[in-house]
Structure formats: C-alpha cells, structure tokens
Design an enzyme around this catalytic site. Structure first.
Site, PDB file in Angstrom:
ATOM      1  N   TYR A 145      -5.498   2.844  -0.184  1.00 32.36           N
ATOM      2  CA  TYR A 145      -6.329   4.054  -0.166  1.00 32.36           C
ATOM      3  C   TYR A 145      -5.566   5.275  -0.677  1.00 32.36           C
ATOM      4  CZ  TYR A 145     -10.461   2.405   2.394  1.00 32.36           C
ATOM      5  OH  TYR A 145     -11.629   1.793   2.773  1.00 32.36           O
ATOM      6  N   LYS A 196      -1.957 -10.489   3.675  1.00 30.63           N
ATOM      7  CA  LYS A 196      -2.014 -11.491   2.608  1.00 30.63           C
ATOM      8  C   LYS A 196      -0.575 -11.720   2.149  1.00 30.63           C
ATOM      9  CE  LYS A 196      -4.961 -13.223   0.329  1.00 30.63           C
ATOM     10  NZ  LYS A 196      -5.338 -14.652   0.371  1.00 30.63           N
ATOM     11  N   ASP A 229      -8.144 -13.424   4.636  1.00 29.33           N
ATOM     12  CA  ASP A 229      -9.365 -14.167   4.270  1.00 29.33           C
ATOM     13  C   ASP A 229      -9.725 -15.167   5.366  1.00 29.33           C
ATOM     14  OD1 ASP A 229      -7.058 -15.582   3.617  1.00 29.33           O
ATOM     15  OD2 ASP A 229      -7.870 -16.449   1.784  1.00 29.33           O
ATOM     16  N   ASP A 253     -10.877  -1.999   6.873  1.00 26.22           N
ATOM     17  CA  ASP A 253     -12.190  -1.475   6.495  1.00 26.22           C
ATOM     18  C   ASP A 253     -13.202  -2.617   6.430  1.00 26.22           C
ATOM     19  OD1 ASP A 253     -14.112   0.383   5.492  1.00 26.22           O
ATOM     20  OD2 ASP A 253     -13.737  -0.390   3.470  1.00 26.22           O
TER      21      ASP A 253
HETATM   22  C1  IPM Z   1     -15.048   3.662   6.933  1.00 25.92           C
HETATM   23  C2  IPM Z   1     -15.733   4.023   5.645  1.00 25.92           C
HETATM   24  C3  IPM Z   1     -14.791   4.882   4.809  1.00 25.92           C
HETATM   25  C4  IPM Z   1     -13.581   4.047   4.465  1.00 25.92           C
HETATM   26  C5  IPM Z   1     -15.412   5.510   3.553  1.00 25.92           C
HETATM   27  C6  IPM Z   1     -16.660   6.308   3.877  1.00 25.92           C
HETATM   28  C7  IPM Z   1     -14.430   6.347   2.802  1.00 25.92           C
HETATM   29  O1  IPM Z   1     -16.154   2.891   4.984  1.00 25.92           O
HETATM   30  O2  IPM Z   1     -14.658   4.576   7.675  1.00 25.92           O
HETATM   31  O3  IPM Z   1     -14.924   2.470   7.210  1.00 25.92           O
HETATM   32  O4  IPM Z   1     -13.588   3.295   3.474  1.00 25.92           O
HETATM   33  O5  IPM Z   1     -12.601   4.132   5.193  1.00 25.92           O
HETATM   34 MG    MG Z   2     -15.880   1.090   6.075  1.00 26.64          MG
END
Ligand code: IPM
Ligand code: MG
Length: 368
Positions: A145, A196, A229, A253
């Site tokens: 990210y 992974k 996975d 996520d």
């Molecule tokens: C989450 C969401 C966010 C992320 C988005 C909205 C940026 O999906 O909080 O899980 O990817 O972290």
């Molecule tokens: Mg999310």
C-alpha cells in the site's frame, strides 16, 4: 456522580452510507452524554469525496490536526463512483491512507464473530460458522500500500509500466506480531501468521520475525504459519480452526472481507486501527466499519449501522478505557437481534425489517 473528564471524539462520516451509519453512532454518544456520568465532546468534519467536493482535497490539514488531537476518531466510509476518475492523490481513499499512515495506526483489528441469531444469514452451512469468533490483525501502514517506488511510468519499448513495491522491515513485522500475540494471550492462545514466503522474500522475513518473537516472548501462545492462499481456502473450509490471524496489509484487506462474509454480512463488522501507546499509556486510534461506502444503497435509510456502532464499542474499550460500557453496548446489539429486528442486509424469514435509524433507536432503548 463522578464527573469524568471530557473525552474528545472526532466523527468523520465520509461518503455513501457513511453519514447514515455515523448518525446512529452520534445518537448513541449523545445518549451517553445525557444519561450517564460520561462526557464526550463530539466534533464532526468532512473526509473523502465529501471533503473533495468542498475543498478539492480528500482531507484538509485542519481535519487532520483535529484527528491528531482526538482520543478516538470514528470514520464512516469513503469513496464512490463520483470520484473514481480523480487523480490518485485526490481520491477519497487517500484520506483514509493518510490518516492510517500519519497517525501511525499500524495494527488493524478486525474481529469476525458470527452472532448466534444470524447463523442463517451466512452463505455457509450453520455448522461451519456457528460460534465463530476470530480476530484478524492486519498490518496497516506498510507493505504494498505504501512501498516505494510506485507509479505508472513509461518503459523502454513505449509501453507503460505500473509499479508498486512490497516491502517490510523487521521492526514493522515485530510490532504488529506483538499486538497479535498479546491479544491471543487474552483469547484462545493461538496465532496463525499468513504470508507468501514460498514466493516473496518479504514474506520469508515476515515468517522468520514472527517465529523468533514467539520463541523469545510468547512461549505460551501456539503459532502456526500458513500461506495466504491456503488461509483463504481454510477460512471457507474450517474457519473455527482460527483464533487470531496476523498478516500483512494486502492479504489482511482481502482475508478480512472473506472472514466478514462468514458472519453473514459486511454490515456487522467493526474494526479498530491502533498505534503504539505513548508514555502515559494513551494511544492513537481510529475506528471504522469494515464495509465501504455502498453507494448503491446510500440515502435509502436501509444501511446497517451495527458495524459502526460496534466500532464505537471498540473505541470505548481500546481508547477510552470504558470496557463495561463497551460490553453493555455489545449486549444491547445482541438483544435487539434477539428481538428479531433486522436491517435489509440481514433480513430472514420470521424477522422484522427496520430502517437504519430504527435500528439505532432500538439499540438505545436496550441501553436504558
Ligand atoms: C479497507 C478498505 C480500504 C483498504 C480502501 C477503502 C482503501 O478496503 O479498509 O479494507 O483497502 O484498506
Ligand atoms: Mg478492504
């Protein structure tokens, strides 16, 4: 009556159904202010697309500083089709990522609990999900990210190249793993760490650091390593094998959305994003429902406010040291579900459909 000092809470409703569900949280906070010795100071501001529409940026410095000064930030949701075409730096999601990164909220707690009243709302067989109580601890300020270099760049043969970088340092891994182990100590003493490591060096480092922390400091907790996975598969096959799952930002996520559906609806799941404690034992924090802005149902009064209300309950517990109040709020939610009241997303035969605000009112009536 003992007067507690004013506790500063910042509400950032955001976009889509965010304002509708946060309105119910606001109602509950006001109820506490009117009925109890608790005294919350509520502030509220724009974030995400709503902030962009007014200020041409997804979060202003002023709001960011308010967040810095609050004891807890409660955020609704950000984003929607209206802002999809914006430049990356202006997208509503950037506000969320900036808050997470700059408030250093590295540990994201996402519990997935299947309420007994809602076993039938899950798409999985009741025996697979009933009694489910797992906690995903997602690393929130590192990994792909935020890694550099990133961007879309021209490559030599006239093509374009999209680049993101996945990287973790030992200390980033250790601090989030420690949170997972400490939480597991208070639960069923089992941590499953997902990576992974079969294809990624950063995953291999992840595995080694988690293991060595366990060996040094958490001998009483059982640690299992699992490829991400496989974890996705195991969550569907036998989710009750898990207690605490710790994993990186991207896998967390994805796996947390999957875990959410085990419980029946994304509309039920809260989350807490926590930083490190300062020397006075206070910590920075932000609380948000796991669900997104759901633009398709926004403005209709049908969104489920429970995920946001339970997020506030997590704030009571983790940031405001009001564990008793947090438990009472959780019980109030349970009790409304016992009465058969349901928002549309969890409606089933023999239950009664209520609107977003009726759900909030019903929960307050149980707190009385
Ligand atoms: C989450 C969401 C966010 C992320 C988005 C909205 C940026 O999906 O909080 O899980 O990817 O972290
Ligand atoms: Mg999310």
């Amino acid at each position: 009556m003992i007067k507690v000092k004013k506790r500063k809470i910042l509400l950032l409703p955001g976009d889509g159904i965010g304002p509708e569900v946060i309105a119910e949280v606001r109602k509950i906070i006001k109820w506490y202010n009117s009925k109890k010795s608790l005294d919350f100071e509520i502030d509220e501001d724009l974030v995400g697309g709503a902030a962009y529409d007014k200020h041409k940026k997804p979060i202003t410095d002023e709001v960011f500083y308010k967040a810095l000064e609050s004891e807890a930030v409660i955020l609704g949701a950000v984003g929607g089709p209206k802002w999809d075409k914006l430049d990356f730096s202006k997208k509503p999601e950037r506000a969320l990522l900036k808050l997470r990164k700059e408030l250093k909220l590295f540990a994201n707690l996402r519990p997935a609990i299947c309420f007994k009243q809602l076993v039938d709302a899950s798409s999985l067989k009741p025996e697979i999900v009933s009694g489910l109580d797992i906690l995903i601890v997602r690393e929130l300020t590192g990994g792909i990210y935020f890694g550099e270099p990133r961007g879309i760049k021209p490559s030599e043969n006239g093509e374009r190249k999209g680049i993101n970088t996945h990287s973790y340092t030992s200390s980033e891994i250790i601090r989030v793993a420690r949170v997972a182990f400490e939480l597991a100590e208070k639960r069923n003493k089992k941590v499953t760490s997902c990576d992974k490591s079969n294809v990624m060096e950063a995953g291999l480092l992840w595995r080694e650091e988690v293991q060595s922390l366990k060996d040094k400091e958490f001998k009483n907790v059982k640690l299992e390593h699992m490829l991400a996975d496989n974890c996705a598969m195991q969550l569907l096959k036998n989710p009750k094998q898990f207690d605490v799952i710790v994993t990186d930002n991207l896998f967390g996520d994805i796996l947390s959305d999957e875990a959410a559906m085990l419980t029946g609806s994304l509309g039920l799941l809260p989350s807490a994003s926590l930083g490190a404690k300062d020397k006075n034992g206070n910590l920075r924090s932000m609380y948000e429902p796991v669900h997104g802005s759901a633009p398709d149902i926004a403005g209709k009064g049908i969104a489920n406010p429970i995920a946001s209300i339970l997020s506030f309950s997590m704030a009571l517990k983790y940031s405001l040291n009001l564990e008793k109040e947090a438990n009472n709020l959780n019980l109030a939610v349970q009790s409304v579900l016992d009465d058969g009241l349901r928002t549309k997303d969890i409606l089933s035969k023999g239950t009664k459909e209520v609107s977003t605000s009726q759900m909030g009112d019903a929960i307050i009536s149980k707190l009385q």
